[in-house]
Design a protein around this motif. Structure first.
Motif, PDB file in Angstrom:
ATOM      1  N   ILE A 124       1.575  -0.866  -0.145  1.00 34.04           N
ATOM      2  CA  ILE A 124      -0.253   0.065   0.137  1.00 34.04           C
ATOM      3  C   ILE A 124       0.925   1.228  -0.060  1.00 34.04           C
ATOM      4  O   ILE A 124       1.282   1.565   1.150  1.00 34.04           O
ATOM      5  N   PRO A 125       1.090   1.630  -0.934  1.00 31.10           N
ATOM      6  CA  PRO A 125       1.795   2.462  -1.139  1.00 31.10           C
ATOM      7  C   PRO A 125       1.025   4.218  -0.693  1.00 31.10           C
ATOM      8  O   PRO A 125       0.019   4.333  -0.514  1.00 31.10           O
ATOM      9  N   VAL A 126       2.149   5.192  -0.107  1.00 29.63           N
ATOM     10  CA  VAL A 126       1.683   6.475   0.673  1.00 29.63           C
ATOM     11  C   VAL A 126       2.788   7.424  -0.115  1.00 29.63           C
ATOM     12  O   VAL A 126       3.851   7.370  -0.409  1.00 29.63           O
ATOM     13  N   VAL A 127       2.231   8.688  -0.972  1.00 34.14           N
ATOM     14  CA  VAL A 127       2.724   9.136  -2.196  1.00 34.14           C
ATOM     15  C   VAL A 127       3.217  10.027  -0.888  1.00 34.14           C
ATOM     16  O   VAL A 127       2.182  10.947   0.020  1.00 34.14           O
ATOM     17  N   VAL A 128       4.018  11.189  -0.106  1.00 33.86           N
ATOM     18  CA  VAL A 128       4.737  11.562   0.657  1.00 33.86           C
ATOM     19  C   VAL A 128       5.824  12.809  -0.667  1.00 33.86           C
ATOM     20  O   VAL A 128       6.931  12.286  -1.522  1.00 33.86           O
ATOM     21  N   ASN A 129       5.021  14.158  -0.328  1.00 35.64           N
ATOM     22  CA  ASN A 129       5.790  15.153  -1.354  1.00 35.64           C
ATOM     23  C   ASN A 129       6.430  16.457  -1.290  1.00 35.64           C
ATOM     24  O   ASN A 129       4.899  16.943  -0.194  1.00 35.64           O
ATOM     25  N   ARG A 130       7.142  16.592  -1.421  1.00 35.59           N
ATOM     26  CA  ARG A 130       6.876  18.935  -1.008  1.00 35.59           C
ATOM     27  C   ARG A 130       6.039  19.438  -1.973  1.00 35.59           C
ATOM     28  O   ARG A 130       5.428  20.132  -1.003  1.00 35.59           O
ATOM     29  N   THR A 131       6.110  19.411  -2.753  1.00 28.19           N
ATOM     30  CA  THR A 131       4.939  20.266  -3.541  1.00 28.19           C
ATOM     31  C   THR A 131       3.260  19.296  -3.352  1.00 28.19           C
ATOM     32  O   THR A 131       3.515  18.153  -4.346  1.00 28.19           O
ATOM     33  N   ARG A 132       2.538  19.891  -3.271  1.00 25.11           N
ATOM     34  CA  ARG A 132       1.037  19.162  -2.259  1.00 25.11           C
ATOM     35  C   ARG A 132       0.226  18.349  -4.123  1.00 25.11           C
ATOM     36  O   ARG A 132       0.015  17.822  -3.927  1.00 25.11           O
ATOM     37  N   THR A 133       0.492  20.437  -4.889  1.00 23.91           N
ATOM     38  CA  THR A 133      -0.629  19.722  -6.137  1.00 23.91           C
ATOM     39  C   THR A 133       0.383  18.914  -6.950  1.00 23.91           C
ATOM     40  O   THR A 133      -0.158  17.489  -7.232  1.00 23.91           O
ATOM     41  N   ARG A 134       1.330  18.828  -7.220  1.00 22.68           N
ATOM     42  CA  ARG A 134       2.304  17.114  -7.544  1.00 22.68           C
ATOM     43  C   ARG A 134       2.020  16.005  -6.852  1.00 22.68           C
ATOM     44  O   ARG A 134       1.759  14.907  -7.815  1.00 22.68           O
ATOM     45  N   GLY A 135       1.825  15.577  -5.126  1.00 31.38           N
ATOM     46  CA  GLY A 135       1.829  14.593  -4.769  1.00 31.38           C
ATOM     47  C   GLY A 135       0.934  14.808  -4.857  1.00 31.38           C
ATOM     48  O   GLY A 135       0.176  13.047  -5.358  1.00 31.38           O
ATOM     49  N   GLU A 136      -0.644  14.262  -4.886  1.00 31.82           N
ATOM     50  CA  GLU A 136      -2.570  14.285  -4.594  1.00 31.82           C
ATOM     51  C   GLU A 136      -1.886  14.140  -6.447  1.00 31.82           C
ATOM     52  O   GLU A 136      -2.936  13.266  -6.128  1.00 31.82           O
ATOM     53  N   THR A 137      -1.721  14.735  -7.287  1.00 30.29           N
ATOM     54  CA  THR A 137      -2.227  14.489  -8.788  1.00 30.29           C
ATOM     55  C   THR A 137      -1.526  12.648  -8.500  1.00 30.29           C
ATOM     56  O   THR A 137      -2.049  12.108  -9.329  1.00 30.29           O
ATOM     57  N   LEU A 138      -0.494  12.659  -7.928  1.00 30.96           N
ATOM     58  CA  LEU A 138       0.029  11.346  -8.110  1.00 30.96           C
ATOM     59  C   LEU A 138      -0.841  10.472  -7.602  1.00 30.96           C
ATOM     60  O   LEU A 138      -1.214   9.472  -7.270  1.00 30.96           O
ATOM     61  N   ALA A 139      -1.247  10.807  -6.083  1.00 41.23           N
ATOM     62  CA  ALA A 139      -1.662   9.878  -5.898  1.00 41.23           C
ATOM     63  C   ALA A 139      -2.952   9.704  -5.937  1.00 41.23           C
ATOM     64  O   ALA A 139      -3.237   8.512  -6.007  1.00 41.23           O
ATOM     65  N   GLY A 140      -3.773  10.166  -6.836  1.00 35.89           N
ATOM     66  CA  GLY A 140      -4.573  10.089  -7.594  1.00 35.89           C
ATOM     67  C   GLY A 140      -4.574   9.005  -8.542  1.00 35.89           C
ATOM     68  O   GLY A 140      -5.772   8.203  -8.416  1.00 35.89           O
ATOM     69  N   ARG A 141      -3.398   9.304  -8.884  1.00 35.88           N
ATOM     70  CA  ARG A 141      -3.448   8.439 -10.384  1.00 35.88           C
ATOM     71  C   ARG A 141      -3.713   6.902 -10.215  1.00 35.88           C
ATOM     72  O   ARG A 141      -4.607   5.919 -11.323  1.00 35.88           O
ATOM     73  N   PHE A 142      -2.939   6.829  -8.683  1.00 34.04           N
ATOM     74  CA  PHE A 142      -2.989   5.756  -8.704  1.00 34.04           C
ATOM     75  C   PHE A 142      -3.792   5.184  -6.741  1.00 34.04           C
ATOM     76  O   PHE A 142      -3.340   3.635  -7.144  1.00 34.04           O
ATOM     77  N   GLY A 143      -4.953   5.908  -7.219  1.00 34.91           N
ATOM     78  CA  GLY A 143      -5.447   5.439  -6.190  1.00 34.91           C
ATOM     79  C   GLY A 143      -5.141   5.230  -4.671  1.00 34.91           C
ATOM     80  O   GLY A 143      -5.661   4.877  -3.905  1.00 34.91           O
ATOM     81  N   CYS A 144      -4.014   6.162  -4.126  1.00 36.95           N
ATOM     82  CA  CYS A 144      -3.474   5.843  -2.642  1.00 36.95           C
ATOM     83  C   CYS A 144      -3.309   7.451  -1.892  1.00 36.95           C
ATOM     84  O   CYS A 144      -4.173   8.747  -2.762  1.00 36.95           O
ATOM     85  N   SER A 145      -2.984   7.423  -0.615  1.00 41.57           N
ATOM     86  CA  SER A 145      -2.812   8.471  -0.107  1.00 41.57           C
ATOM     87  C   SER A 145      -1.632  10.073  -0.165  1.00 41.57           C
ATOM     88  O   SER A 145      -0.159   9.070  -1.144  1.00 41.57           O
ATOM     89  N   PHE A 146      -2.642  10.648  -0.136  1.00 42.90           N
ATOM     90  CA  PHE A 146      -0.481  11.486  -0.173  1.00 42.90           C
ATOM     91  C   PHE A 146      -0.624  12.637   1.092  1.00 42.90           C
ATOM     92  O   PHE A 146      -1.461  12.208   2.267  1.00 42.90           O
TER      93      PHE A 146
END
Ligand code: ATR
Length: 267
Positions: A124-146
Motif C-alpha cells: 500500500i503506497p503513500v505518496v510523500v511530496n514537497r509540492t502538494r499539487t504534484r503529490g496529490e495528482t500522483l496519489a489520485g492517479r494510483f488511488g493511494c493517499s498523500f
C-alpha cells in the motif's frame, strides 16, 4: 554503457551499447528504426515524450506513464518500462511488501514507477511530496493517499523509498527525510546510487532500518532491458561488480580533488 558492455562481453554477444545524445526524439527514433539498432534506453527528459511516437507500448509502461526501453522489432518500435520491474525485483526477497504500507518520497517519473512497483508487489503506497499539487495528482492517479513532506513526522509505514534526487553527488550531505522518522520504519530504499551509501541510508541504518541502496535497482532495470533485447538472462553479478567498481573509482577521484581543494584553501 560500462554495465551493458560488460554484460554483452560476459554473454559472448557481439553487441555494443553506446551513448547517443539527441535533442529531438522523433529524429532519434527514426534513426533507430532505419539504422537497424536493436534497442535503446531512454533517459530524462524523454521518458514521457517518446510514448506517442512508438508503434506499441506495453500496458505496464502505459500505466506508469513512461518508457525507459525501446525495442526495434523488424522496424516497429515497442516501449517498455523496466524502472518499475527493476525496483520490484530488487525489493522482492529482501523485504516483505505484501499488505505493508510503503512511503514513496517524490512525485516525478521515478515515483510513478515506485508506486506502481509497490502496488504490483501487493503493498500500500503513500505518496510523500514537497509540492502538494504534484503529490496529490500522483496519489489520485494510483488511488493511494498523500502526505505533504513537512508532515512526514505523522507517517505510519513499514518501509520508505526515496525517489527524489536529494543526496545525489555532489550534494551528498543532504537527506530528503528528517532522521527522526526513520526509527519507526523497518526498511529504507534509495533510488540514488551515486553515492551508494547516501546520507538517508546511513541515517536509516543508524536507526536500525534495513538499508537498500540504488545499485540493485539500477542493475535489475538494465538486466531486464538485456533480457528484452537479447532473450537471454543477464549476468547480474558481473554487472553489479562493474557498477560498484566505477562508482568507487569516481568517489576516489572526488575525494582526491576535495583533498587538493582543502589544502589550497588552507594556504
Ligand atoms: P524524476 O522524473 O526523475 O522522478 P522529477 O520529475 O524532477 O524527476 O521529480 C523529482 C521529485 O523529487 C519531485 O517530486 C520533487 O519534488 P517537487 O514535486 O516538490 O518538485 C522532488 N524533489 C526534488 N528536489 C527535492 C528537495 N530538495 N526536497 C524534496 N523533494 C525534492
Amino acid at each position: 554503457p560500462l554495465m551493458h558492455n560488460a554484460a554483452y562481453r560476459a554473454m559472448g554477444l557481439r553487441a555494443r551499447y553506446q551513448l547517443f545524445e539527441g535533442e529531438h526524439p522523433e529524429k532519434t527514433l527514426a534513426l533507430i528504426r532505419d539504422g537497424g539498432i536493436r534497442g535503446v534506453s531512454v533517459t530524462l527528459p524523454f521518458k514521457e515524450a517518446v510514448l506517442p511516437l512508438l508503434d506499441e507500448v506495453a500496458p505496464d509502461a502505459l500505466h506508469v506513464g513512461s518508457v525507459n526501453t525501446v525495442t526495434n522489432v523488424d522496424g516497429r518500435l515497442r516501449g517498455d518500462n523496466t524502472d518499475w520491474t527493476g525496483l520490484a525485483r530488487d525489493l522482492r526477497g529482501r523485504v516483505d511488501i505484501r499488505g505493508k504500507t510503503v512511503a514513496v518520497v517524490g512525485a516525478g517519473g521515478a515515483a510513478r514507477a515506485a508506486v506502481y512497483a509497490v502496488q504490483q508487489e501487493g503493498g500500500i503506497p503513500v505518496v510523500v511530496n514537497r509540492t502538494r499539487t504534484r503529490g496529490e495528482t500522483l496519489a489520485g492517479r494510483f488511488g493511494c493517499s498523500f502526505l505533504p513532506l513537512p508532515e512526514i513526522g505523522s507517517l505510519c509505514a513499514d518501509g520508505l523509498i526515496n525517489t527524489t534526487p536529494v543526496g545525489m553527488m555532489p550534494r551528498v550531505d543532504e537527506s530528503p527525510v528528517d532522521r527522526s522518522v526513520l526509527c519507526r520504519l523497518g526498511w529504507v530504499a534509495d533510488i540514488v546510487y551515486n553515492p551508494p551509501a547516501t546520507t538517508l541510508l546511513r541515517e536509516a541504518a543508524g536507526q536500525g532500518c534495513k538499508a537498500i541502496d540504488g545499485i540493485g535497482m539500477f542493475v535489475n532495470q538494465g538486466a531486464e532491458q538485456i533480457r528484452i533485447w537479447t532473450g537471454q538472462a543477464a549476468p547480474m553479478e558481473r554487472m553489479r561488480w562493474v557498477v560498484e567498481e566505477a562508482l568507487n573509482q569516481r568517489s576516489e577521484v572526488a575525494s582526491q580533488r576535495s583533498e587538493v581543494g582543502g589544502r589550497s584553501e588552507g594556504r
